[in-house]
Scaffold this active site. Structure first.
Site, PDB file in Angstrom:
ATOM      1  N   LYS A  84      -1.155  11.708  -8.049  1.00 54.95           N
ATOM      2  CA  LYS A  84      -0.106  11.135  -7.775  1.00 54.95           C
ATOM      3  C   LYS A  84      -0.181   9.946 -10.418  1.00 54.95           C
ATOM      4  O   LYS A  84      -1.702  10.326 -10.901  1.00 54.95           O
ATOM      5  CB  LYS A  84      -0.673   9.530  -6.898  1.00 54.95           C
TER       6      LYS A  84
HETATM    7  C1  E4P Z   1       3.249   4.458  -2.811  1.00 51.26           C
HETATM    8  O1  E4P Z   1       3.059   5.131  -3.864  1.00 51.26           O
HETATM    9  C2  E4P Z   1       2.872   2.569  -3.472  1.00 51.26           C
HETATM   10  O2  E4P Z   1       1.647   3.185  -3.191  1.00 51.26           O
HETATM   11  C3  E4P Z   1       3.058   2.115  -2.404  1.00 51.26           C
HETATM   12  O3  E4P Z   1       4.224   1.831  -1.570  1.00 51.26           O
HETATM   13  C4  E4P Z   1       3.438   0.480  -3.463  1.00 51.26           C
HETATM   14  O4  E4P Z   1       4.054  -0.319  -2.167  1.00 51.26           O
HETATM   15  P1  E4P Z   1       3.657  -1.790  -2.742  1.00 51.26           P
HETATM   16  O5  E4P Z   1       4.726  -2.259  -3.942  1.00 51.26           O
HETATM   17  O6  E4P Z   1       3.527  -2.828  -2.054  1.00 51.26           O
HETATM   18  O7  E4P Z   1       2.693  -2.574  -3.692  1.00 51.26           O
END
Ligand code: E4P
Length: 219
Positions: A84
């Site tokens: 990522k």
């Molecule tokens: C996904 O890859 C993200 O890390 C995650 O959905 C972020 O979510 P949030 O905005 O609730 O922290």
């Protein structure tokens, strides 16, 4: 639309792994920080639980260190690990370079259709547009998913769109209607997808009627 679980909590992932419909896991540095172990320790456990793509995020902000971290993370389990990367110049450069090495990437923190286009062109396996955080600033997150889906279709990109920052069941439904490839969903929201009061009521009446039938058969 495939469903991933958005968590680094091992107990949640263990349970979700028994449900039969969770196909992958996404983590991020904030989710990891909640768990009190190192990223490596957590990712090593997750890859044993879910036989699917597991996103592990780099924390470095410059290209050379991102690449170093990406290779370290990928080595944990080349069958499952997806690197990522942030939606930055260095993150996109790393995505393009890792693509040449056949290492899959997930470009995260995507908030515009143009950013998604850059991830498509940089060879990302996945791009993660965030819904909840856009809603928080009164933007139209579902419109963003529709735009990204349209661009993907116009040019036949193979990058999969992971709808992220999901906050409620309505987000999940609307992403599926908009044509998102995957939704990565927190445990609590995943649990609520299944519940419906009419299902519970229907089960109660079937149970009562089945008991009546069983009594008749006993006679
Ligand atoms: C996904 O890859 C993200 O890390 C995650 O959905 C972020 O979510 P949030 O905005 O609730 O922290």
């Amino acid at each position: 639309m495939k469903l991933f679980i958005d968590t680094a909590n091992i107990e949640e992932i263990k349970e979700a792994s028994t449900w039969g419909y969770i196909k992958g896991v996404t983590t991020n540095p904030s989710l990891i920080a909640k768990e009190g172990s190192s990223q490596k320790e957590i990712i090593e456990q997750i890859v044993k639980l879910i036989d699917g793509p597991i996103s592990a995020e780099v924390t470095a902000e410059d290209y050379p260190h991102m690449m170093e971290q990406a290779h370290e993370l990928y080595q944990i389990d080349p069958k499952h690990i997806v690197i990522k990367l942030p939606m930055t110049k260095d993150g996109l450069r790393a995505s393009a370079e890792l693509k040449k090495e056949n290492i899959p990437t997930n470009v995260t923190l995507c908030f515009s259709a143009n950013q998604a286009l850059l991830a498509f062109e940089a060879g990302a396996r996945y791009v993660s547009p965030f819904l909840g955080r856009l809603d928080d600033i009164s933007d139209d997150s579902i419109k963003l998913i529709e735009e990204i889906v349209q661009i993907k279709r116009n040019y036949g990109y193979t990058t999969e769109i992971i709808c992220a920052s999901i906050r409620n069941p309505d987000h999940v439904k609307k992403c599926a209607l908009a044509g998102g490839d995957i939704a990565t969903v927190p445990y609590k929201v995943l649990s609520s997808l299944l519940s419906h009061p009419l299902t519970d009521r229907g089960l109660d009446s079937f149970r009562i009627d089945a008991e009546k039938t069983a009594k008749l058969t006993e006679k």
